[in-house]
Design a protein around this motif. Structure first.
Motif, PDB file in Angstrom:
ATOM      1  N   LYS A  75       0.838  -1.202   0.000  1.00  9.98           N
ATOM      2  CA  LYS A  75       0.000   0.000   0.000  1.00  9.98           C
ATOM      3  C   LYS A  75       0.874   1.254   0.000  1.00  9.98           C
ATOM      4  O   LYS A  75       1.905   1.292   0.676  1.00  9.98           O
ATOM      5  CB  LYS A  75      -0.848  -0.034   1.273  1.00  9.98           C
ATOM      6  N   THR A 133       0.340   6.734   3.758  1.00 13.61           N
ATOM      7  CA  THR A 133       0.063   8.146   3.966  1.00 13.61           C
ATOM      8  C   THR A 133       1.265   8.747   4.670  1.00 13.61           C
ATOM      9  O   THR A 133       1.670   8.255   5.718  1.00 13.61           O
ATOM     10  CB  THR A 133      -1.194   8.306   4.848  1.00 13.61           C
ATOM     11  N   ARG A 169      -4.151   6.355  -4.527  1.00 11.68           N
ATOM     12  CA  ARG A 169      -3.435   6.657  -3.273  1.00 11.68           C
ATOM     13  C   ARG A 169      -2.328   7.682  -3.514  1.00 11.68           C
ATOM     14  O   ARG A 169      -2.123   8.579  -2.715  1.00 11.68           O
ATOM     15  CB  ARG A 169      -2.874   5.373  -2.650  1.00 11.68           C
ATOM     16  N   VAL A 177      -7.183   0.283  -0.186  1.00 13.04           N
ATOM     17  CA  VAL A 177      -6.979   1.654  -0.644  1.00 13.04           C
ATOM     18  C   VAL A 177      -7.278   2.708   0.428  1.00 13.04           C
ATOM     19  O   VAL A 177      -6.806   3.840   0.351  1.00 13.04           O
ATOM     20  CB  VAL A 177      -7.822   1.876  -1.943  1.00 13.04           C
TER      21      VAL A 177
END
Lengths: 525, 373
Positions: A276, A279, A471, A494
């Protein structure tokens, strides 16, 4: 006149006996204007009492193949043979009604039921058109109710036949479709992504029904983008690539990685990574705020019930849920495509409750719709024209040079299979149409992206790329993203924050680390 | 037996031209067959039809039909069926009459001719646009189909004109006829060329063509301008793209933030404006005055232009070609009447036969038909 042909071992792609072949497709070719070669001399046998998974990347020809078996398309070349007694007899399938009369039924992702009618009335339409079970007119409703109750009991499906279809959940609608297949004594059931995005528990209920059909000697063809689903339910896996069969294997003899290589080739299958994009930014300012939102569906029923939600810049919020629980209506109301009954929506502190799509888009909000063919494209126009219509907002002249360049970039980066940028969108496969829409909307998004099932018909490689781009856009360009998806794996993969939507209400927030079972329970409670 | 219809994967190059030419020949053959059945000389009929295709007298219709065919193409591409070309064409002549015979009549209030001509063109354009705009309003905001509305508006336009000719526009120098006065010569747009009309038939034909082209020079310029505008509109203009998309999927327009109602209003208004412009130039170039009853005097351009547009299969490249065919066939019908080979139905029969074969060949170009036993 139909010719009678004895099945030969040359056409059989498995060690199983010729005797068991229930349907044999031989040298089937199909092209579309463009020119797009969808199927190139495909030969495939289907055995009685088996579940065959048909896999392949977007545009590989899977849907075209089953549509030929279901009489929606006519093949350019080739023939279809079906078992009659002990011999294979050449058949022509002119239409879906013709296919049904031969015992072939198809269930697609979108339930083919008339919403305003009851389950029994829908069933009556099929039975009267096929004139089976002695049902000759729509007035034989008592008889139909009896048939439904007997058949549903046999396979353990509980459905109220007097219920209007629009009151059913998505899973129930799919169950009705499978029940219909049982009632009309289907010998072959074609499932085109019909079960893929149901929660595991619901999906397994349907698997039980499929196994019953299989036990009765029926055959099932499952099209899915999820290799894991194919591995779980099928006996054999056939893989199509660029319109050709690249291999047919027994499921128990293969692995997910081997199937991936068959589907995408060595090189592309290496691109599959579920890492992934993390962030890195601290949570940004609130970009979209929804307060006590109530929205009605097409039938005037309240489908979104008091939704409160805040999406921050740089954050991806995922909404999980079974189709038909208000996700589509919620998203359409955010972008101004659907009237709001009450409540407020703010984009960058501007109340957009009555702003209309134009003003909301001008605020930098992009939208990937659920109803792709309705809100996503203009089929007669080319790829470049479709992109221009959404991109060029001012001025009299369209800067075609620039739009061409953008289109070519999107085609390359999203690997859209199209003869040229000038190809009318109607000639693209379903997956490539979705890629065109997704590419345009993701790359156009300035402040926010509202997306409904952004990878629903995409193959694994394409889906992973799209999710990664979403993303990246959120993280690198501080985009606020709201994704509603029927695919729980996608939501988990996601999202930074997850909600579950059930009967118009939002439940959450949950984190992607929350146990899958908990989320699924909220989806089906 | 199984009957299969498949869309062709590859469509032959120059298919549009080839299929049109084939259908033209086949249509004429069908027509000839019918004339033989009713006992007429096919050779005589054929000669009359052939003459019409090379007759210089078709230039007027040719130019008008190019202009109006393009105008209708704009609305048809948006799936807005503007059947009101007739009304928009003739309603646009009202300000022309008002300006040239009443406001700026050279007898009592002369004005510079270019200015008056410009005003006639401008007000005619506005009038045509307004007439189409009415139907667009009904369609956009009341969801009333534009076909009956535009059709009814044709008759409203006829009756308004008839009322005006009968009343306020009635001419003073008309020798008892019910019509308007003649538009003063200074406002007319014709160039008169006098040629000897001598030599071999080809030379005479060329001289005749020159005379016709000069006389209808304004219509020629108009046709070229409207054709170029239509090309630009669909090729480069943003609104043109929206127009096409409206014809394909209006919901997509809505989803990208374009007001569908505005596109309906704009498209119909542009279509009506171009027809209005054509009507006002036609007034100054050909009509010169308006007679009572207008509906009996018209060439039916509004309806013929629908045929032109459809015959082109909404393909701008084909508009001149289909305009040529329709104007030649219209003139052929007249020629057959004059030659005593039939009544007014001759043109209709001929056009009908060609349309029939055209529809069949067009279908066969796009689809392959197979029979399987």
């Amino acid at each position: 006149m139909s010719s009678k042909v004895l099945s030969t071992s040359a056409n059989i792609s498995s060690a199983e006996s010729v005797e068991n072949v229930i349907l044999s497709a031989r040298n089937i070719s199909k092209s579309f204007p463009g020119p797009v070669i969808a199927l190139d001399r495909v030969s495939l046998d289907l055995y009685a009492g088996e579940i065959l998974a048909l896999l392949g990347e977007n545009g590989s020809g899977k849907s075209t193949f089953v549509k030929i078996l279901y009489g929606i398309y006519t093949p350019d070349h080739g023939e279809i043979l079906m078992k009659t007694g002990r011999i294979l007899e050449r058949v022509t399938i002119n239409s879906p009604a013709d296919a049904m009369s031969k015992g072939i039924l198809m269930v697609s992702q979108v339930p083919q039921l008339i919403s305003k009618l009851t389950v029994a009335e829908n069933m009556a339409l099929t039975l009267t058109s096929l004139r089976i079970h002695g049902v000759k007119s729509l007035t034989s409703i008592k008889k139909i109710l009896k048939i439904i109750s007997e058949e549903s009991e046999k396979i353990g499906i509980k459905i109220d036949p007097n219920e209007k279809v629009y009151n059913l959940t998505y899973t129930q609608k799919q169950l009705v479709e499978i029940l219909r297949a049982m009632i009309v004594n289907a010998k072959i059931l074609l499932l085109d992504e019909a079960l893929t995005y149901l929660p595991l528990l619901e999906r397994r209920k349907l698997y039980q029904a499929l196994l019953k059909l299989k036990e009765q000697g029926g055959s099932i063809v499952i099209i899915t983008h999820k290799i894991s689903e194919a591995m779980e339910i099928s006996n054999r896996i056939a893989v199509l690539r660029a319109g050709k069969i690249v291999g047919v294997v027994n499921t128990w003899e293969t692995t997910i990685d081997q199937v991936r290589v068959m589907m995408f080739g060595e090189e592309r299958s290496k691109q599959i990574s579920y890492v992934k994009v993390q962030t890195i930014n601290p949570r940004g300012e609130p970009r979209i705020i929804i307060r006590n939102l109530h929205v009605e569906d097409d039938y005037g029923r309240e489908i979104v019930r008091g939704v409160n939600l805040t999406i921050h810049a740089g954050e991806v919020v995922g909404i999980a849920g079974i189709s038909g629980n208000g996700q589509r209506e919620l998203l359409e109301s955010i972008v101004g495509l659907r009237k709001i009954k009450s409540g407020d929506i703010y984009v960058d502190n501007v109340n957009v409750k009555r702003s209309g799509v134009k003003n909301i888009r001008e605020l930098g909000v992009s939208f990937i719709p659920d109803r792709l063919l309705e809100h996503g494209i203009s089929p007669e126009e080319s790829i470049v024209e479709n992109i221009a219509a959404c991109t060029v907002r001012n001025g009299i002249n369209i800067p075609w040079g620039l739009i061409e360049e953008i289109s070519r970039e999107l085609i390359n980066s999203y690997q859209i299979i199209a003869p040229s940028t000038k190809t009318p969108v109607k000639y693209l496969s379903g997956g490539n149409i979705l890629k065109t829409i997704v590419a345009r909307e993701i790359e156009n998004a300035k402040k926010a992206l509202i997306a409904c099932n952004p990878t629903r018909t995409l193959d694994e490689v394409s889906a992973i790329y799209v999710r990664r781009r979403i993303r990246e856009k959120a993280v690198n360009e501080n985009l606020a993203v709201l994704i509603a998806s029927e695919d729980l794996d996608e939501v988990l993969m996601v999202s930074d924050i997850i909600y579950v939507m059930n009967t118009g209400r939002l439940y959450g927030p949950l984190t992607p680390e929350a146990p899958c079972e908990d989320i699924e329970k909220l989806m089906v409670m | 037996m199984r009957f299969i219809v498949l869309r062709r994967k590859t469509i032959p190059r120059y298919h549009t031209w080839i299929s049109t030419a084939i259908s033209l020949i086949l249509g004429i053959l069908v027509y000839l067959f019918i004339t033989i059945l009713v006992g007429r000389s096919p050779l005589e009929v054929l000669v009359n039809i052939a003459r019409s295709f090379i007759s210089p007298s078709i230039v007027k219709d040719f130019f008008v039909l190019i202009a109006m065919g393009c105008a209708l193409l704009i609305s048809f591409k948006a799936a807005l069926w503007n059947i009101g070309g007739e009304g928009q064409f003739y309603i646009a002549t009202i300000p022309g009459i008002l300006l040239t015979l009443f406001i700026f009549n050279p007898r009592h209030n002369p004005a510079p001719a270019p200015l008056v001509i410009l005003l006639v063109a401008l007000t005619g354009t506005i009038m045509g646009a307004f007439w189409a705009f009415i139907a667009a309003l009904f369609r956009a905001y009341l969801k009333i189909d534009e076909v009956p509305v535009t059709l009814i508006l044709n008759y409203v336009a006829y009756y308004i004109l008839n009322y005006l000719i009968f009343g306020p526009f009635k001419g003073r120098y008309v020798y008892g006829y019910l019509r308007t006065d003649e538009i003063p010569e200074i406002y007319r747009l014709n160039v008169r060329v006098h040629l000897p009309m001598r030599g071999d038939p080809l030379q005479v034909a060329l001289q005749n063509l020159t005379v016709q082209l000069a006389y209808y020079i304004a219509l020629l310029v108009l046709a070229v301008l409207i054709y170029v505008f239509t090309w630009w509109f669909f090729k480069h203009c943003r609104i043109g793209l929206y127009t096409k998309i409206h014809g394909s999927n209006p919901s997509y327009l809505q989803a990208v933030g374009v007001s569908v109602n505005h596109i309906i209003l704009l498209t119909m208004t542009i279509s009506g404006a171009l027809i209005g412009l054509t009507g006002s130039i036609y007034l100054l170039s050909e009509l010169g005055r308006i007679p009572y009853e207008i509906e009996r005097q018209t060439a039916g351009y509004g309806y013929l232009a629908i045929l032109v547009s459809w015959l082109s299969l909404l393909d701008l490249k084909m508009i001149p070609f289909s305009a040529y065919i329709v104007s030649a066939l219209r003139n052929a019908g007249i020629a057959l009447q004059v030659a005593g080979l039939g009544g007014v139905e001759q043109s209709l029969l001929l056009i009908g036969a060609i349309l029939l074969t055209y529809s069949i060949t067009r279908f066969l170009v796009e689809y392959e038909v197979r029979f399987e036993w």
